[in-house]
Design a protein around this motif. Structure first.
Motif, short mmCIF file in Angstrom:
data_model
loop_
_atom_site.label_atom_id
_atom_site.label_comp_id
_atom_site.label_asym_id
_atom_site.label_seq_id
_atom_site.Cartn_x
_atom_site.Cartn_y
_atom_site.Cartn_z
N ARG A 142 40.14 51.21 70.09
CA ARG A 142 39.46 52.43 70.54
C ARG A 142 40.26 53.13 71.64
O ARG A 142 40.34 54.35 71.67
CB ARG A 142 38.05 52.09 71.02
CG ARG A 142 37.15 53.29 71.16
CD ARG A 142 35.68 52.95 71.14
NE ARG A 142 35.25 52.18 72.29
CZ ARG A 142 34.77 50.94 72.24
NH1 ARG A 142 34.68 50.32 71.07
NH2 ARG A 142 34.39 50.32 73.33
N TYR A 143 40.85 52.36 72.52
CA TYR A 143 41.68 52.98 73.56
C TYR A 143 42.95 53.58 72.97
O TYR A 143 43.32 54.72 73.29
CB TYR A 143 42.05 51.97 74.64
CG TYR A 143 42.99 52.57 75.66
CD1 TYR A 143 42.52 53.48 76.60
CD2 TYR A 143 44.35 52.26 75.66
CE1 TYR A 143 43.39 54.07 77.52
CE2 TYR A 143 45.22 52.84 76.57
CZ TYR A 143 44.73 53.74 77.50
OH TYR A 143 45.59 54.34 78.39
N LYS A 144 43.60 52.86 72.08
CA LYS A 144 44.86 53.33 71.51
C LYS A 144 44.65 54.57 70.64
O LYS A 144 45.47 55.48 70.64
CB LYS A 144 45.51 52.21 70.70
CG LYS A 144 45.99 51.05 71.56
CD LYS A 144 46.53 49.90 70.73
CE LYS A 144 47.82 50.27 70.04
NZ LYS A 144 48.39 49.11 69.30
N ASP A 145 43.52 54.62 69.93
CA ASP A 145 43.29 55.72 69.00
C ASP A 145 42.58 56.91 69.66
O ASP A 145 42.84 58.06 69.31
CB ASP A 145 42.45 55.24 67.81
CG ASP A 145 43.19 54.23 66.96
OD1 ASP A 145 44.43 54.15 67.07
OD2 ASP A 145 42.52 53.49 66.20
N LEU A 146 41.66 56.63 70.59
CA LEU A 146 40.82 57.69 71.14
C LEU A 146 40.99 57.90 72.64
O LEU A 146 40.51 58.90 73.19
CB LEU A 146 39.33 57.38 70.86
CG LEU A 146 38.93 57.20 69.39
CD1 LEU A 146 37.45 56.82 69.30
CD2 LEU A 146 39.20 58.46 68.61
N GLU A 156 48.87 43.97 75.34
CA GLU A 156 49.12 45.10 74.44
C GLU A 156 48.79 46.43 75.12
O GLU A 156 49.46 47.44 74.88
CB GLU A 156 48.27 44.93 73.17
CG GLU A 156 48.53 45.99 72.13
CD GLU A 156 47.73 45.75 70.86
OE1 GLU A 156 47.78 46.61 69.97
OE2 GLU A 156 47.07 44.69 70.76
N LEU A 157 47.76 46.43 75.97
CA LEU A 157 47.37 47.65 76.66
C LEU A 157 48.18 47.85 77.94
O LEU A 157 48.58 48.97 78.27
CB LEU A 157 45.88 47.64 76.98
CG LEU A 157 44.94 47.66 75.77
CD1 LEU A 157 43.48 47.71 76.23
CD2 LEU A 157 45.24 48.82 74.84
N LEU A 158 48.41 46.77 78.65
CA LEU A 158 49.16 46.87 79.91
C LEU A 158 50.60 47.32 79.69
O LEU A 158 51.20 47.93 80.58
CB LEU A 158 49.13 45.52 80.63
CG LEU A 158 47.78 45.12 81.24
CD1 LEU A 158 47.82 43.67 81.69
CD2 LEU A 158 47.43 46.03 82.41
N SER A 159 51.13 47.06 78.53
CA SER A 159 52.52 47.42 78.26
C SER A 159 52.69 48.83 77.69
O SER A 159 53.82 49.32 77.57
CB SER A 159 53.14 46.42 77.27
OG SER A 159 52.49 46.47 76.01
N LEU A 160 51.58 49.49 77.37
CA LEU A 160 51.67 50.82 76.78
C LEU A 160 52.25 51.83 77.78
O LEU A 160 51.81 51.89 78.93
CB LEU A 160 50.28 51.30 76.33
CG LEU A 160 49.69 50.67 75.07
CD1 LEU A 160 48.29 51.24 74.84
CD2 LEU A 160 50.57 50.94 73.85
N LEU A 218 49.66 53.61 82.19
CA LEU A 218 48.39 54.06 82.74
C LEU A 218 47.39 52.93 82.90
O LEU A 218 46.55 52.95 83.81
CB LEU A 218 47.79 55.15 81.85
CG LEU A 218 48.62 56.41 81.65
CD1 LEU A 218 47.86 57.41 80.80
CD2 LEU A 218 49.01 57.02 82.98
N PHE A 219 47.46 51.95 82.00
CA PHE A 219 46.44 50.91 82.02
C PHE A 219 46.50 50.07 83.29
O PHE A 219 45.50 49.48 83.70
CB PHE A 219 46.55 50.02 80.78
CG PHE A 219 45.20 49.65 80.24
CD1 PHE A 219 44.50 50.55 79.45
CD2 PHE A 219 44.63 48.43 80.53
CE1 PHE A 219 43.24 50.23 78.97
CE2 PHE A 219 43.37 48.10 80.04
CZ PHE A 219 42.68 48.99 79.26
#
Length: 427
Positions: free
Chosen positions: A337-341, A355-359, A369-370
């Motif tokens: 949901r975070y990656k898509d929206l 996966e989110l912290l490395s974006l 940003l995460f």
């Protein structure tokens, strides 16, 4: 108001509890939402919901504007037919479900469903969709407020985005407005809901709110007075500029011209405000944690949200409940949901997902940003709702603008707004 009272009684006869409950097999599920992104997300969540369940889903999607969705839902409930099985309720529109017994008559209480996640769910995002201790929808987001700012202009002007306090921010902003004609923020003045939201996100960070847990107004507080005084100073001195709203031509003009160098808005504003308005400024913007109020409060505010609910006493209620819970509380789905929206997780553990912290965000100059969101999410304030939020938007926005013009003090504006709200809500 009288119609709302009458509606509550009418709903009690509108359920379809005598219909045969679907316990397995293919389920034709009527799904209502106001946003294409949610359609895509739930279509992708179907395999997750089907896994380990007795249901196969056939989603039948209807897209309706957020305010109209609730109007139609209630109207169909009174008619006794045509209600959806799953509904996405924007936070402001959901407030209408709080009148009388509308929410418990129409929506499934999800309290037991979230018990296994009690230690992980960000409790502040349960509050806006709860009534009398029961939870009626799962929020799509933890919409923390952050400072979007032009890093290139900040560097050119020698401004450090780590202001420390809002008071320090105001000192820098006044000088910048006086000498350069530039603003460090914007405030919507032509849209009552937008005006109140701009005030509310600051108020929440300061430690106040529009309402208490019982839905009573809480505007006459030291926190509210200090917040409004800060905003009045910002508008009158110029470090906050006024715009029609936070999305259209008015703010777009200021952003494109480089006259507005920063805005305090929720995390989703990146996708719905900054990037759509100034795509050509990709790489020039950054995100930072907000300054804090010296008098106390939180490291962030919040704004917005959409809760997904299952309708009760319908043949597909069990299947609808399963789709909402699995679709929204599965960690992988929260990541998706975070990656898509661009909507932040409501499970705290997901903020540690590599996966989110490395974006890295290309638009924000490769910024991760995460890391910022994770750093502030543990200090998210609760938001309390009222069935009369539309009245509050109308009366408070007008009195805020009076304070901006200097015709009344912040304290008097808040007192007048409280009196007007009580009079109209009572009526």
């Amino acid at each position: 108001m009288a119609a709302g009272t009458a509606l509550t009684g009418a709903l009690s006869a509108c359920g379809s509890g005598d219909a045969t409950e679907i316990t397995s097999g293919t389920v034709a599920l009527d799904f209502w939402t106001h946003d294409d992104g949610y359609i895509k997300f739930f279509e992708g969540a179907v395999p997750v919901a089907e896994k380990g369940s007795p249901f196969d889903y056939d989603l039948r999607v209807t897209k309706i504007a957020a305010a109209d969705l609730v109007t139609k839902l209630i109207a169909q409930a009174v008619a006794g037919t045509g209600t959806p099985d799953v509904a996405g309720l924007e936070i402001g529109a959901f407030s209408r479900m709080l009148r009388g017994e509308i929410a418990p008559e129409l929506l499934v209480d999800l309290t037991q469903d979230v018990e296994p996640f009690t230690d992980d769910l960000i409790s502040a995002r349960l509050t806006p969709f709860s009534k009398d201790g029961a939870l009626y929808a799962l929020d799509s987001d933890t919409p923390v407020t952050v400072l979007y700012h032009r890093a290139d202009e900040f560097d050119r002007l020698g401004i450090d985005a780590d202001f420390g306090t809002w008071e320090d921010f105001a000192d820098v902003g006044r000088t910048l407005a006086e000498k350069k004609g530039l603003s460090l923020g914007a405030f919507a003045v032509n849209d009552p809901g937008g005006t109140v939201q701009c005030f509310h996100i600051h108020l929440l960070q300061r430690g106040g709110d529009l309402f208490d847990a019982d839905g009573a107004p809480t505007l006459q507080s030291p926190e509210a007075e200090e917040t409004l005084a800060f905003l009045v100073d910002g508008v009158q001195s110029g470090f906050l500029t006024t715009v029609a709203d936070m999305y259209g031509p008015s703010i777009q003009s200021g952003l494109k011209a480089g006259k507005i160098l920063a805005v305090n808005m929720p995390s989703w504003y990146s996708s719905y405000g900054i990037q759509p308005n100034v795509p050509e400024q990709s790489g020039k913007w950054r995100v930072a944690a907000l300054p804090v109020f010296a008098g106390g409060g939180h490291r962030t505010g919040v704004g917005g949200g959409t809760g997904f609910a299952a309708l009760t006493d319908k043949p597909a209620t069990a299947a609808a409940r399963n789709l909402v819970v699995k679709g929204y509380l599965d960690p992988d789905q929260q990541i998706a949901r975070y990656k898509d929206l661009g909507y932040l997780p409501t499970l705290r553990s997901v903020y540690d997902a590599p996966e989110l912290l490395s974006l890295e965000s290309e638009y924000f100059g490769g910024q991760k940003l995460f890391e910022i969101f994770r750093d502030i999410v543990d200090d998210v304030p609760d938001v309390h709702q009222s069935a009369d939020i539309s009245i509050m938007n109308t009366v408070l926005s007008g009195h805020v603008l009076r304070a901006f013009k200097g015709t009344v003090s912040p304290a008097q504006a808040l007192a007048d707004a409280t009196e007007d709200f009580r009079g109209q809500a009572k009526g």
